[in-house]
Design a protein around this motif. Structure first.
Motif, PDB file in Angstrom:
ATOM      1  N   SER A   1      -3.859   8.088  -3.688  1.00 18.17           N
ATOM      2  CA  SER A   1      -5.009   7.451  -3.055  1.00 18.17           C
ATOM      3  C   SER A   1      -6.055   7.125  -4.105  1.00 18.17           C
ATOM      4  O   SER A   1      -6.145   7.786  -5.141  1.00 18.17           O
ATOM      5  CB  SER A   1      -5.620   8.346  -1.972  1.00 18.17           C
ATOM      6  OG  SER A   1      -6.139   9.535  -2.551  1.00 18.17           O
TER       7      SER A   1
ATOM      8  N   SER B   1      -8.834   4.095  -0.540  1.00 21.63           N
ATOM      9  CA  SER B   1      -7.932   2.944  -0.527  1.00 21.63           C
ATOM     10  C   SER B   1      -6.539   3.402  -0.918  1.00 21.63           C
ATOM     11  O   SER B   1      -6.375   4.281  -1.768  1.00 21.63           O
ATOM     12  CB  SER B   1      -8.417   1.860  -1.499  1.00 21.63           C
ATOM     13  OG  SER B   1      -7.464   0.818  -1.604  1.00 21.63           O
ATOM     14  N   TYR B   2      -5.550   2.778  -0.303  1.00 24.65           N
ATOM     15  CA  TYR B   2      -4.153   3.067  -0.620  1.00 24.65           C
ATOM     16  C   TYR B   2      -3.453   1.825  -1.153  1.00 24.65           C
ATOM     17  O   TYR B   2      -2.239   1.823  -1.325  1.00 24.65           O
ATOM     18  CB  TYR B   2      -3.445   3.615   0.630  1.00 24.65           C
ATOM     19  CG  TYR B   2      -4.200   4.786   1.214  1.00 24.65           C
ATOM     20  CD1 TYR B   2      -4.006   6.073   0.726  1.00 24.65           C
ATOM     21  CD2 TYR B   2      -5.161   4.600   2.213  1.00 24.65           C
ATOM     22  CE1 TYR B   2      -4.735   7.148   1.224  1.00 24.65           C
ATOM     23  CE2 TYR B   2      -5.885   5.665   2.714  1.00 24.65           C
ATOM     24  CZ  TYR B   2      -5.674   6.934   2.211  1.00 24.65           C
ATOM     25  OH  TYR B   2      -6.417   7.997   2.697  1.00 24.65           O
ATOM     26  N   ASP B   3      -4.259   0.791  -1.400  1.00 22.36           N
ATOM     27  CA  ASP B   3      -3.733  -0.468  -1.905  1.00 22.36           C
ATOM     28  C   ASP B   3      -3.097  -0.262  -3.280  1.00 22.36           C
ATOM     29  O   ASP B   3      -3.722   0.293  -4.186  1.00 22.36           O
ATOM     30  CB  ASP B   3      -4.865  -1.502  -1.991  1.00 22.36           C
ATOM     31  CG  ASP B   3      -4.363  -2.861  -2.427  1.00 22.36           C
ATOM     32  OD1 ASP B   3      -4.300  -3.105  -3.647  1.00 22.36           O
ATOM     33  OD2 ASP B   3      -4.033  -3.668  -1.546  1.00 22.36           O
TER      34      ASP B   3
ATOM     35  N   LYS C   1     -10.344   6.218  -4.552  1.00 20.67           N
ATOM     36  CA  LYS C   1     -11.633   6.346  -3.881  1.00 20.67           C
ATOM     37  C   LYS C   1     -12.686   5.761  -4.794  1.00 20.67           C
ATOM     38  O   LYS C   1     -12.692   6.032  -6.003  1.00 20.67           O
ATOM     39  CB  LYS C   1     -11.937   7.810  -3.564  1.00 20.67           C
ATOM     40  CG  LYS C   1     -13.050   8.009  -2.528  1.00 20.67           C
ATOM     41  CD  LYS C   1     -13.203   9.468  -2.144  1.00 20.67           C
ATOM     42  CE  LYS C   1     -14.262   9.646  -1.057  1.00 20.67           C
ATOM     43  NZ  LYS C   1     -14.479  11.071  -0.721  1.00 20.67           N
TER      44      LYS C   1
ATOM     45  N   ALA D   1       0.839  -1.195   0.000  1.00 21.90           N
ATOM     46  CA  ALA D   1       0.000   0.000   0.000  1.00 21.90           C
ATOM     47  C   ALA D   1       0.871   1.241   0.000  1.00 21.90           C
ATOM     48  O   ALA D   1       2.009   1.238   0.493  1.00 21.90           O
ATOM     49  CB  ALA D   1      -0.923   0.010   1.211  1.00 21.90           C
TER      50      ALA D   1
END
Length: 226
Positions: A174, A25-27, A176, A8
């Motif tokens: 990031s 999400s930062y995956d 979203k 991530a």
């Protein structure tokens, strides 16, 4: 031995939403998948004290985003010219968005969209190394039409000199997303208004050959695959 990148991206103040944080999400795989599904981004920067946002093409190579432009484009001019863009770079914000569905609720307030988006904060620097620049231009072509870079004439030295490519490292990033159906209030459920989702998807038409194309030239498989 190569070290695998973290799963991530690091969360920062700029990549933390002020509302609906559960959609963020930062995956790394999620971010890359959203970027790889498109080819048009919006490049935001400040020019003479005012915000400017330009649509342009992009391509991803690993943890680098390449943005297409020309040597006379505003991003380079706003950075003080090619030399300064090369040395100091230019603070930018790059956004990519896909709309997957219209969400029509019974109340106007709860209308929404199902979407996937990525926001990249970073410093854009001009690519001056010829080998990297050619690889970046190939990546831009492949981003739009996978398989095309190997099936067209590469840029000449003159064309390469007239083309600008900006590189933004993917570090402060990031994603979203919104999925699912309508979120109407319970008291609105009996209302007689239709509600639901309307799926949205990109569509490609039948390829139209160039008038100067040699007779019998077939449409490439990578084009029909679109």
């Amino acid at each position: 031995m190569a070290v695998a990148p973290p799963a991530a991206y690091e969360q920062t103040d700029r990549t933390t939403p002020t509302r609906l944080r559960e959609r963020a999400s930062y995956d790394r795989e999620v971010v890359h998948a959203i970027l790889d599904a498109g080819y048009v981004c919006h490049l935001g920067f400040v020019r003479e004290g005012a915000p400017v946002v330009l649509p342009t093409l992009y391509g991803r190579v690993g943890d680098r985003l390449y943005v297409h432009g020309s040597t006379g484009s505003r991003p380079l001019r706003s950075a003080g010219g090619a030399g300064e863009a090369k040395e100091t770079g230019m603070p930018v914000c790059v956004t990519v968005t896909h709309v997957d569905a219209l969400v029509l609720a019974r109340s106007a307030f709860h209308h929404s969209l199902n979407y996937r988006s990525v926001v990249v904060h970073g410093t854009a620097r001009q690519v001056t190394d010829e080998q990297e620049k050619r690889a970046a231009l190939d990546a831009l072509v492949e981003q739009v039409t996978p398989g095309r870079a190997a099936d067209c004439r590469p840029a000449s030295a003159k064309e390469l000199a007239a083309t600008a490519v900006l590189r933004i490292d993917l570090t402060e990033v990031s994603a979203k997303t919104r999925t699912g159906g309508v979120n109407d209030d319970i008291e609105d459920l009996p209302l007689p208004h239709w509600s639901g989702i309307v799926p949205v998807a990109p569509a490609y038409g039948t390829p139209i050959p160039d008038k100067h194309l040699a007779p019998g030239t077939p449409v490439p498989g990578y084009v029909t695959a679109l």
